[in-house]
Scaffold this motif. Structure first.
Motif, short mmCIF file in Angstrom:
data_model
loop_
_atom_site.label_atom_id
_atom_site.label_comp_id
_atom_site.label_asym_id
_atom_site.label_seq_id
_atom_site.Cartn_x
_atom_site.Cartn_y
_atom_site.Cartn_z
N LYS A 158 27.42 28.23 37.94
CA LYS A 158 26.41 29.19 37.51
C LYS A 158 26.76 29.69 36.11
O LYS A 158 27.91 29.95 35.80
CB LYS A 158 26.35 30.37 38.48
N ALA A 159 25.75 29.80 35.28
CA ALA A 159 25.97 30.29 33.92
C ALA A 159 26.44 31.74 33.98
O ALA A 159 25.85 32.57 34.68
CB ALA A 159 24.68 30.18 33.11
N ILE A 178 26.78 35.31 32.64
CA ILE A 178 26.00 36.17 31.77
C ILE A 178 26.90 37.26 31.20
O ILE A 178 27.61 37.95 31.93
CB ILE A 178 24.82 36.81 32.53
N TYR A 179 26.86 37.38 29.90
CA TYR A 179 27.61 38.44 29.22
C TYR A 179 26.60 39.46 28.69
O TYR A 179 25.95 39.22 27.67
CB TYR A 179 28.44 37.86 28.07
N PRO A 180 26.43 40.56 29.39
CA PRO A 180 25.40 41.55 29.00
C PRO A 180 25.58 42.04 27.57
O PRO A 180 26.68 42.05 27.03
CB PRO A 180 25.63 42.69 30.01
N GLU A 181 24.47 42.45 26.99
CA GLU A 181 24.49 42.96 25.62
C GLU A 181 24.62 44.47 25.57
O GLU A 181 24.83 45.04 24.50
CB GLU A 181 23.21 42.52 24.90
N PRO A 222 32.97 38.65 32.49
CA PRO A 222 32.13 39.57 31.72
C PRO A 222 32.50 41.04 31.90
O PRO A 222 31.91 41.90 31.24
CB PRO A 222 30.72 39.28 32.25
#
Length: 240
Positions: free
Chosen positions: A12-13, A15-18, A65
């Motif tokens: 699964k990719a 995700i690094y939140p912004e 993350p």
């Protein structure tokens, strides 16, 4: 003949939140100083490949993350200065050279605790803390430099004055305000001061244009008058 399909699990990719969901600054003063420093450093490094940013999520552990920090202001020298959504150390392959935290009573435990340890472990060469409201940090500007993997408190040149080897600038407290000076003693202007100078320059140019227009009108009137005088003189000469 039956064909056996082998199904591979796809990773699964990650995700690094912004955003971390926290406000940028606790007060207008803190928010202003974050913006001012970013803008002044960008102006200072405008002709160099140097990345200046702040309030940007900096991820320092690939695949996790939850391992991030959000420096108020940071500078990465000799590094592409294009815009980024987040800063991932394993992709950038460059650690910030210097970090500024615009600190307050609400952030002091982190700024003087976990962030000090983390920035030192990551290898941030210089770390400055600035308390613009002079609420708890005494003195309200403090600096650290990395020596053998640990931060050592920078010795001030004089009270409230520090030299940043990373930036090549002198940092000085004037009352509570933080001022930045070039090696030749010239002070870097704040964004407001830069705008005020541009306004004054534009007003002066408008004044010069108005004066030139007025002189042009006066010259045109004078020319018309001289042409009339010349015609009158020729008429009179023709009658002699």
């Amino acid at each position: 003949m039956n064909t056996t399909l082998v199904v591979k699990e796809q990773k699964k990719a990650i995700i690094y939140p912004e955003r971390d969901g926290k406000p940028m600054g606790e007060t207008d003063t803190h928010r202003h100083w974050i913006m001012w420093l970013i803008m002044m450093f960008k102006q200072y490094f405008a002709h160099e490949q140097t990345y200046v940013s702040g309030d940007l999520l900096l991820y320092y552990e690939e695949g996790n993350p939850r391992r991030f920090v959000v420096p108020d202001v940071f500078v990465v020298k000799d590094h592409p200065n294009h815009d980024r959504r987040v800063y991932k150390l394993w992709e950038e392959k460059r650690i910030p050279d210097i970090v500024f935290e615009i600190t307050s009573p609400g952030t002091k435990k982190i700024d003087l605790g976990s962030k000090v340890e983390l920035y030192a472990r990551l290898g941030v060469q210089e770390y400055f803390l600035y308390d613009p409201l002079n609420e708890y940090l005494k003195p309200s500007l403090q600096g650290y430099t990395l020596v053998n993997g640990l931060y050592v408190e920078l010795r001030p040149v004089e009270s409230g004055v520090f030299d940043s080897q990373v930036l090549g600038l002198r940092l000085r407290l004037n009352q509570r305000a933080l001022e930045l000076y070039l090696p030749n003693g010239e002070r870097l202007l704040t964004p407001e001061e830069q705008i005020e100078i541009e306004i004054e320059r534009a007003q002066a140019e408008a004044q010069r244009a108005e004066e030139e227009a007025q002189r042009a009108n006066e010259a045109e009137v004078r020319l018309v008058k001289l042409e009339e005088e010349l015609r009158e003189l020729r008429r009179q000469l023709g009658q002699v």
